[in-house]
Design an enzyme around this catalytic site. Structure first.
Site, short mmCIF file in Angstrom:
data_model
loop_
_atom_site.label_atom_id
_atom_site.label_comp_id
_atom_site.label_asym_id
_atom_site.label_seq_id
_atom_site.Cartn_x
_atom_site.Cartn_y
_atom_site.Cartn_z
CB CYS A 82 -0.94 0.00 1.20
SG CYS A 82 -2.09 -1.39 1.25
CG HIS A 136 -0.53 3.14 4.26
ND1 HIS A 136 -1.30 2.03 3.99
CD2 HIS A 136 0.00 2.93 5.48
CE1 HIS A 136 -1.24 1.19 5.01
NE2 HIS A 136 -0.46 1.72 5.93
#
Length: 536
Positions: A82, A136
């Site tokens: 991510c 993120h």
């Protein structure tokens, strides 16, 4: 449908390029006012969608968007995890430039004060807004989603996301568990809602507020599902009876796969329902019946996600914004569902690096809607007939190409400009659009702590990285070379080759037969090695 290999980091260039070209070369029926931007980012979504040819998954609203969009068939993330992927495509820089391979550093501090895509729009007069998981969260975005640089108002995170990894999954024993498989009754979960539902509701509220603003907007909406745990409304399971769920076509670990290339999916193993299976590490296979349940829940999570996208796009229509808003839809990376005996992301295979990528541009990829016409009416996946939909085809200058090195340059791009694929004459004439697809190369990479699977092979911290797998994907080949890496100098040593992989995609589309040590690949390997060296 451009067929070549496109790096996901290029997608930000499309937004600025299309905005610029729409204003400077607008057809007579197209407004020259700056276009709004709606960016939808999905977590862990592979191209298991009807618009990509999947005949099982019900995704009617995303398919409807694709039917009005330019759909990229071969888009790839720069790293299949991510934080590095999101920082890469939101800055337009590769992980070797952002120096983020894990979750534990902020690029503005540890690499360079690189501008982001939303920041660039903000500095050019746009109101920029973030809802859900865009950057993120945590250290990698300075615990602030890169505020205030990227956003005009504080980013929104749904209050219910704090329950995602807690014991909210009711098991067969009637008790609550922290499971991988977590279909829920929404009435029973904390706050009586789920994060993606809250994100959709907040995004619609923000769209309603833009109606009274004279400034264009850039709204990024990040959806959590189908990221694990598979926590979704339980009624979506009904769309996927277990007897209709097949296993991965290649569920075994390939015989020629170097151990360094394998990811042991440790985050999956930490879930209570998977722990109960007592699997051996690292290669122990998941029982077949549980494999089907994982695949069922992944697909059900996609259909749940699709409803949220559908409600969001329907609201855009209702607010009469569809004719003045670019819509970009992408995922941060893919997800393995048993292919190569692997689960989750954390590898360089197509199944984890390939992502859905599409762009709707009013008047370019679809005709402008007539008064009262809806381009994106909500489609209920429970009532819709599954059919494969065919895709059709803001005032900013495109950032310049980055010099080498570019750590001192705040605004530039390491990806190529994809604007040529939005030329109307190309769309109408089709034959795979302009250019030679064999000239297109996508770059990905993944770090490892050792040459064999370890407990931290999936997500090694920077200090533990000893090997880096650099991978290039063309229309014909996937080539990965695993080389020594110094985490202190951020330097790969291409003279220190630990292992290699070469797959001929035409004859081996699932990438199960490694031809790295086969004689027919030697000349090709020398050419690929030259490409790697030229880019480092």
């Amino acid at each position: 449908m451009p067929p070549g290999g496109w790096c996901l980091l290029c997608f930000g260039l499309v937004l600025s390029s299309v905005c610029a070209s729409t204003e400077s070369a607008a057809p007579s029926n197209l407004t020259t006012a700056p276009l709004n931007v709606l960016l939808i980012i999905v977590d862990d979504l592979r191209p298991s969608l009807g618009c990509y040819g999947d005949k099982l998954v019900r995704s009617p609203n995303i398919d409807q968007l694709a039917s009005h969009s330019l759909l990229f068939q071969n888009a790839f993330a720069q790293q299949a995890v991510c934080a590095p992927s999101r920082v890469s495509f939101l800055t337009g820089r590769r992980p070797d430039t952002t120096r983020l391979y894990d979750f534990n550093s902020y690029w503005r501090v540890h690499a360079g004060n690189f501008s982001t895509l939303p920041q660039y729009f903000k500095e050019n007069g746009y109101v920029t807004m973030s809802v859900g998981k865009v950057f993120h969260p945590g250290i990698s975005s300075n615990y602030s989603d890169d505020s205030p640089y990227s956003w005009s108002i504080p980013p929104y995170h749904p209050s219910s996301e704090k329950y995602e990894n807690t014991k909210t999954c009711r098991g067969p024993d009637g008790e609550l568990h922290a499971n991988l498989l977590c279909p829920v009754d929404i009435a029973d979960v904390p706050e009586g809602t789920l994060p993606d539902k809250q994100s959709t509701e907040q995004a619609i509220r923000l769209l309603e507020k833009t109606k009274t603003s004279t400034r264009p907007f850039f709204l990024a909406v990040g959806y959590h599902k189908p990221h694990i745990p598979f926590r979704y409304p339980k009624e979506f399971q009904k769309l996927y009876p277990l007897e209709n769920i097949t296993l991965a076509p290649d569920p075994e670990v390939p015989a020629g796969l170097p151990p360094v290339a394998y990811n042991p999916w440790m985050d999956i193993r930490q879930r209570e329902d998977v722990q109960a299976l007592n699997l051996s590490v690292p290669y122990g296979p998941i029982p077949v019946d549980f494999q089907r349940k994982i695949r069922q829940s992944y697909f059900a999570s996609i259909s749940y996600l699709d409803t949220q996208v559908g409600h969001l796009l329907s609201a855009l229509d209702d607010l009469q914004l569809a004719n003045s808003t670019i819509i970009a839809f992408a995922s941060d990376h893919g997800w393995a569902l048993g292919e190569h005996g692997e689960w989750a992301k954390y590898s360089n295979f197509d199944i984890t690096t390939r992502v859905p990528l599409m762009f709707y541009v009013p008047g370019r990829t679809a005709p402008l809607p007539e008064a009262g016409e809806k381009l994106f009416p909500y489609i209920d996946p429970f009532n819709s007939v599954q059919e494969l939909m065919e895709p059709g085809l803001a005032g900013l200058h495109v950032p310049p190409r980055c010099p080498v090195p570019s750590f001192h340059v705040e605004l530039c791009r390491e990806g190529q400009n994809l604007m040529k694929h939005f030329q109307v004459e190309d769309v109408e004439g089709d034959p795979h659009l302009r250019g030679n697809p064999r000239e297109s190369i996508a770059y990905s990479q993944y770090p490892r702590p050792a040459d064999s699977p370890q407990w931290n092979s999936d997500k090694p911290s920077l200090k533990d990285i000893k090997v880096m797998g650099y991978s290039i994907r063309t229309i014909d080949y996937r080539y990965t070379v695993w080389v020594g890496f110094s985490p202190h100098e951020f330097l790969a040593n291409f003279s220190d080759v630990h292992a290699g992989e070469l797959y001929f995609v035409d004859s081996d589309p699932l990438q199960d037969h490694n031809m790295y040590n086969d004689s027919q690949g030697k000349d090709l390997l020398r050419a690929f090695d030259a490409i790697f060296l030229a880019n480092h």
